[in-house]
Write a protein that holds these residues in place. Structure first.
Motif, PDB file in Angstrom:
ATOM      1  N   THR A 174      50.768  44.386  46.486  1.00 34.44           N
ATOM      2  CA  THR A 174      49.511  43.858  47.007  1.00 34.44           C
ATOM      3  C   THR A 174      48.854  42.968  45.966  1.00 34.44           C
ATOM      4  OG1 THR A 174      48.078  45.682  46.262  1.00 34.44           O
ATOM      5  CG2 THR A 174      49.226  45.970  48.368  1.00 34.44           C
ATOM      6  N   ASN A 208      50.224  49.146  44.473  1.00 33.09           N
ATOM      7  CA  ASN A 208      48.828  48.877  44.816  1.00 33.09           C
ATOM      8  C   ASN A 208      48.161  48.154  43.649  1.00 33.09           C
ATOM      9  OD1 ASN A 208      48.299  49.975  47.479  1.00 33.09           O
ATOM     10  ND2 ASN A 208      48.721  51.989  46.593  1.00 33.09           N
ATOM     11  N   ASN A 209      48.251  46.843  43.684  1.00 34.33           N
ATOM     12  CA  ASN A 209      47.704  46.022  42.603  1.00 34.33           C
ATOM     13  C   ASN A 209      46.406  45.319  42.992  1.00 34.33           C
ATOM     14  OD1 ASN A 209      47.865  44.059  40.158  1.00 34.33           O
ATOM     15  ND2 ASN A 209      47.904  42.712  41.945  1.00 34.33           N
ATOM     16  N   ASN A 248      39.310  48.335  46.352  1.00 30.09           N
ATOM     17  CA  ASN A 248      39.917  48.999  45.200  1.00 30.09           C
ATOM     18  C   ASN A 248      40.286  50.452  45.438  1.00 30.09           C
ATOM     19  OD1 ASN A 248      39.103  46.553  44.168  1.00 30.09           O
ATOM     20  ND2 ASN A 248      37.956  47.386  42.452  1.00 30.09           N
ATOM     21  N   PRO A 284      43.949  51.078  49.015  1.00 32.03           N
ATOM     22  CA  PRO A 284      45.139  51.722  48.471  1.00 32.03           C
ATOM     23  C   PRO A 284      45.419  53.096  49.077  1.00 32.03           C
ATOM     24  CG  PRO A 284      43.871  50.745  46.700  1.00 32.03           C
ATOM     25  CD  PRO A 284      43.036  50.643  47.936  1.00 32.03           C
ATOM     26  N   ASN A 312      50.176  52.612  41.210  1.00 37.56           N
ATOM     27  CA  ASN A 312      48.795  52.168  41.381  1.00 37.56           C
ATOM     28  C   ASN A 312      48.315  51.530  40.082  1.00 37.56           C
ATOM     29  OD1 ASN A 312      48.627  53.418  44.004  1.00 37.56           O
ATOM     30  ND2 ASN A 312      48.385  55.388  42.962  1.00 37.56           N
ATOM     31  N   ILE A 326      41.221  55.760  41.461  1.00 37.11           N
ATOM     32  CA  ILE A 326      42.668  55.511  41.543  1.00 37.11           C
ATOM     33  C   ILE A 326      43.437  56.535  40.701  1.00 37.11           C
ATOM     34  CG2 ILE A 326      44.471  53.921  40.758  1.00 37.11           C
ATOM     35  CD1 ILE A 326      43.325  53.135  43.422  1.00 37.11           C
TER      36      ILE A 326
END
Length: 254
Positions: A12, A96-97, A121, A125, A144, A167
């Motif tokens: 992403t 998940n960037n 953010n 995710p 992540n 995260i």
């Protein structure tokens, strides 16, 4: 054989910066890479061009992760892109960037910006992982992208740091839940990396020097520095690593 041959990876926010670096690395390792972007189609196509020029396989798809129906839109676009290549909806790797920043200090916070950062953010995710459960093959990999801001006080961008803390917590819980399927879940935490997100902090030679001095290597990180860590974590070599926060800051503040 390439270490990721036959695997499909989603990155992403892969149109620029760290996401582009990760997409390039995974493609170089043999994966078919789904390059997600939110708005900058031109940059996403540049990522594809770089990958294809080097002999890799990739396609781009768009989904605005701030929207209420983001996950449905994301997977519909992903499935369509895979189908065009004759692929089913299954995949092996989710990175998940994608993230947004700009929250500012405590006195600068607004509900609107807070809600946007949490949506992109944190919420996106989490629900992308939920949506992957029927698509990700057993033995898959989830990475992540976290931040050094969860381990060091960062009042300049309070909400951003809070979302990255979420995260880290999410990574721990998902690693335990998905472990029985052989799926590993890890967080990678960059420090200062030369990307558009922090360009204003590198506006002068003096500012660059100050950021470089935070690392024991006396330089600012590059997207490749982070991408190589991710490349390891999604490989078979990292099969026994899960639930970890991997510091990829170049020894910041040691």
């Amino acid at each position: 054989m390439s270490p990721l041959a036959g695997r499909t990876a989603i990155v992403t926010g892969a149109s620029r910066g760290i996401g582009r670096g990760i997409a390039e690395r995974l493609a170089r390792d043999g994966a078919l890479v789904a390059v997600h972007y939110g708005s900058n189609e031109k940059a996403a196509l540049e990522t594809l061009e770089i990958i294809r020029e080097r002999g890799g396989r990739a396609f781009a798809f768009r989904a605005d992760l701030e929207e209420p129906d983001a996950v449905d839109t994301f997977y519909a676009a992903l499935d369509a892109g895979l189908a065009e290549l004759g692929q089913g909806p299954e995949f092996d790797i989710l990175v998940n960037n994608a993230a947004t920043s700009g929250s500012g200090r405590l006195h600068q916070l607004t509900s609107e910006v807070f809600d946007r950062l949490v949506a992109v953010n944190v919420k996106a995710p989490l629900f992308l992982v939920q949506g992957s459960l029927g698509r990700m093959r057993d033995g898959g990999r989830i990475v992540n992208i976290s931040s050094a801001a969860t381990k060091h006080a960062f009042p300049d961008s309070l909400t951003y740091a809070m979302t990255k803390g979420a995260i880290d917590t999410m990574t721990l819980a998902l690693a335990k839940e998905l472990g029985p399927r052989g799926i590993t879940v890890n967080a990678v935490a960059p420090g200062y990396v030369a990307t558009d997100m922090n360009a204003r902090r590198r506006a002068t030679p003096e500012a660059c020097a100050a950021l470089a001095a935070l690392s024991v290597f006396n330089r600012i990180g590059t997207p490749a520095d982070i991408a190589d860590v991710v490349g390891f974590l999604v490989s078979d070599d990292a099969r026994w690593i899960t639930g970890q926060y991997v510091d990829a800051t170049g020894g910041t503040s040691l």
